[in-house]
Design an enzyme around this catalytic site. Structure first.
Site, short mmCIF file in Angstrom:
data_model
loop_
_atom_site.label_atom_id
_atom_site.label_comp_id
_atom_site.label_asym_id
_atom_site.label_seq_id
_atom_site.Cartn_x
_atom_site.Cartn_y
_atom_site.Cartn_z
N LYS A 294 0.84 -1.20 0.00
CA LYS A 294 0.00 0.00 0.00
C LYS A 294 0.87 1.24 0.00
O LYS A 294 1.85 1.34 0.76
CB LYS A 294 -0.92 -0.01 1.22
CG LYS A 294 -1.98 1.12 1.22
CD LYS A 294 -2.91 0.98 2.43
CE LYS A 294 -3.97 2.07 2.44
NZ LYS A 294 -4.87 1.97 3.62
N SER B 293 -9.99 -0.27 6.79
CA SER B 293 -9.41 -0.16 5.45
C SER B 293 -8.66 -1.38 4.95
O SER B 293 -8.22 -1.40 3.80
CB SER B 293 -8.48 1.06 5.39
OG SER B 293 -9.23 2.25 5.52
N SER C 205 -9.80 2.19 2.57
CA SER C 205 -8.93 2.94 1.67
C SER C 205 -7.95 2.08 0.90
O SER C 205 -7.36 2.51 -0.09
CB SER C 205 -8.15 3.98 2.48
OG SER C 205 -7.28 3.34 3.42
#
Length: 501
Positions: free
Chosen positions: A80, A179, A155
């Site tokens: 990420k 997330s 997210s």
């Protein structure tokens, strides 16, 4: 071996250990897969082709020299884009950090490298992790591999989509209010939020420091556990890191025995507002665990209903403080520095150009909540609610070993469907937020497809602090039982991507 991308991380590790495949071959297969499908999925913001192949070759060389390697050595991973990696573009999904290459590795990246895990590149995300759909990224929306017209969650939608699209067998996400778990539920993958402080935040671009938790994403429970074991543990560089042994997560994932385990179904996390197909798959999973010998009871956590409003005061307040450093003076974007504008004007112009609408919305909300005259009424009250939620958990764990609920109220929705309705978007995290506020361990495991739309449903497991192994124990039991019905993990039921390029 043309099917390398379809192997689990554990299977790939075994192939490399036995000499049937090299890390370079495995890495190249995934890079080739990215080249074919990511134009449609858009999971990656940056693919580090040369760096990944160099890492893979280094692992192969060590293996050839007879060195003792970690269990996941040579296995590729998607990272990420909120965790720093030296020399690799790191943007947190924001224009304000476009082109920034960190001069250091986060602890997470250091541990991945130490384990010999090959980092393929950086995945897309909602800007500064503010969002539930990956539509708030400054670099475009990631698409759900199950249905390219739908969101993959957020997210960390890029990390989960990369796994679901077979672009990587493993990924790292971060979980501030769901997330990791919510994208896992939406993409039919496993997403785990470790105990807060169980994984290091050093080198994580902060959103809300008292909530942010890095964790593993995978297609199977064992893969997630193996990655969890590699990245977890005490870090003196992180003042919130817990100096305790890592829970026996791999042993729990291999065991998967729930006989006698006390499971509490949270009364408040269901009913009105929950999609019928989601509730149907959830209750079927609960029934399956009962047949496996678990003791299931209903548990009330009355303050969970206040978790959402409390979270959306605490998170913006911490975000408004954390994001103050993006002032155009030190690094990142700089707009209006023409020798005529003041420093304040340059900062204002830079933030106007560099921050997206959702980031601005939350900064304004958080700054207001912390302002003189409002602090006690808003932020102070939210922290009191946080304490009440933690007490609900503590009282519940006196009766049961774990709590369960649907991971999300609905399945993945269409891209653009909720982008202009922040409240509807925030409600995606109804089930996941309480565990962030309390700091305990939680995870989402695939439990089937909703009847209405054929999209994945997540089964949410919440365990006490530092009992992350209980999440894996339940997840492994559920996965094993369902695999007998499905002929494998849920991803075996996913439609093949119809690549348009």
């Amino acid at each position: 071996m043309t099917d390398l991308t379809r192997k689990t991380a554990a299977e790939l590790a075994e192939l490399m250990t036995s000499g049937q495949a090299s890390s370079v071959e495995v890495t190249q297969a995934h890079l080739d897969r990215i080249a074919v499908v990511d134009g449609d999925v858009r999971a990656f913001l940056h693919v580090d082709t040369d760096g990944a192949l160099a890492q893979a070759k280094a692992v192969d060389d060590k293996r050839a020299a007879g060195e003792q390697l970690a269990p996941l050595a040579g296995v590729p991973l998607a990272l990420k884009d909120v965790l720093t990696q030296e020399g690799v573009p790191t943007t947190a999904g924001s224009k304000i950090l476009e082109g920034w290459k960190p001069p250091y590795d986060s602890t997470m990246v250091k541990r991945l490298k130490a384990a010999g895990i090959v980092i393929l590149g950086k995945t897309n995300m909602d800007e500064f992790a503010m969002g539930s759909s990956t539509e708030n990224s400054a670099y475009g929306t990631t698409h759900n591999p199950w249905d390219l017209t739908r969101i993959p969650g957020g997210s960390g939608g890029g990390s989960s989509a990369a796994i679901a699209a077979y672009e990587a067998p493993l990924a790292i996400g971060t979980d501030t209010g769901g997330s990791i778990r919510q994208p896992g539920a939406f993409t039919g993958t496993v997403g785990v939020k470790p105990t807060y402080g169980g994984t290091s935040r050093y080198g994580l671009i902060a959103l809300a420091s008292s909530l942010d938790t890095p964790g593993p994403c995978a297609r199977t429970t064992l893969d997630a556990a193996l990655l969890h074991e590699a990245i977890a543990g005490y870090d003196p560089m992180d003042s919130t890191s817990i100096n305790q042994p890592v829970p026996p997560v791999v042993e729990a994932a291999r065991n998967g025995d729930v006989a006698g385990l006390r499971i509490g179904v949270v009364k408040e996390l269901g009913g009105e507002g929950y999609q019928p197909g989601v509730e149907a798959r959830f209750h079927e999973a609960v029934e399956l665990l009962t047949k496996l010998g678990a003791e299931v009871v209903e548990v009330s956590c009355p303050h969970f209903q206040y978790a959402l409003p409390a979270y959306y005061l605490i998170l913006p307040s911490e975000a408004s403080s954390n994001l103050a450093k993006f002032d155009a003076m030190r690094y990142g974007l700089r707009v209006g520095d023409n020798g005529e504008n003041s420093a304040e004007k340059v900062t204002s112009l830079t933030r106007e150009a560099g921050f997206g609408a959702e980031v601005k919305r939350r900064i304004i909300l958080g700054t207001h909540a912390l302002s003189s005259g409002y602090y006690d009424a808003y932020y102070g009250q939210a922290q009191k609610v946080r304490t009440l939620i933690a007490r609900d958990f503590a009282q519940a764990y006196e009766q049961v070993d774990v709590l369960v609920s649907p991971a999300t109220p609905t399945t993945a929705f269409a891209i653009g469907d909720r982008v202009n309705d922040p409240i509807a978007m925030y409600k995606n995290d109804l089930c996941t937020i309480p565990s962030n506020l309390a700091g305990n361990a939680a995870a989402s495991f695939p439990c089937g497809l909703a009847d209405e739309d054929g999209m994945p449903v997540g089964f949410h497991v919440m365990a006490p602090v530092l009992r992350d192994d209980l999440c894996y124990q339940v997840g492994a039991a559920l996965e094993s039982a369902l695999a007998e019905q499905w002929g494998g993990v849920l991803m075996t039921k996913a439609p093949e991507l119809e690549v348009t390029r």
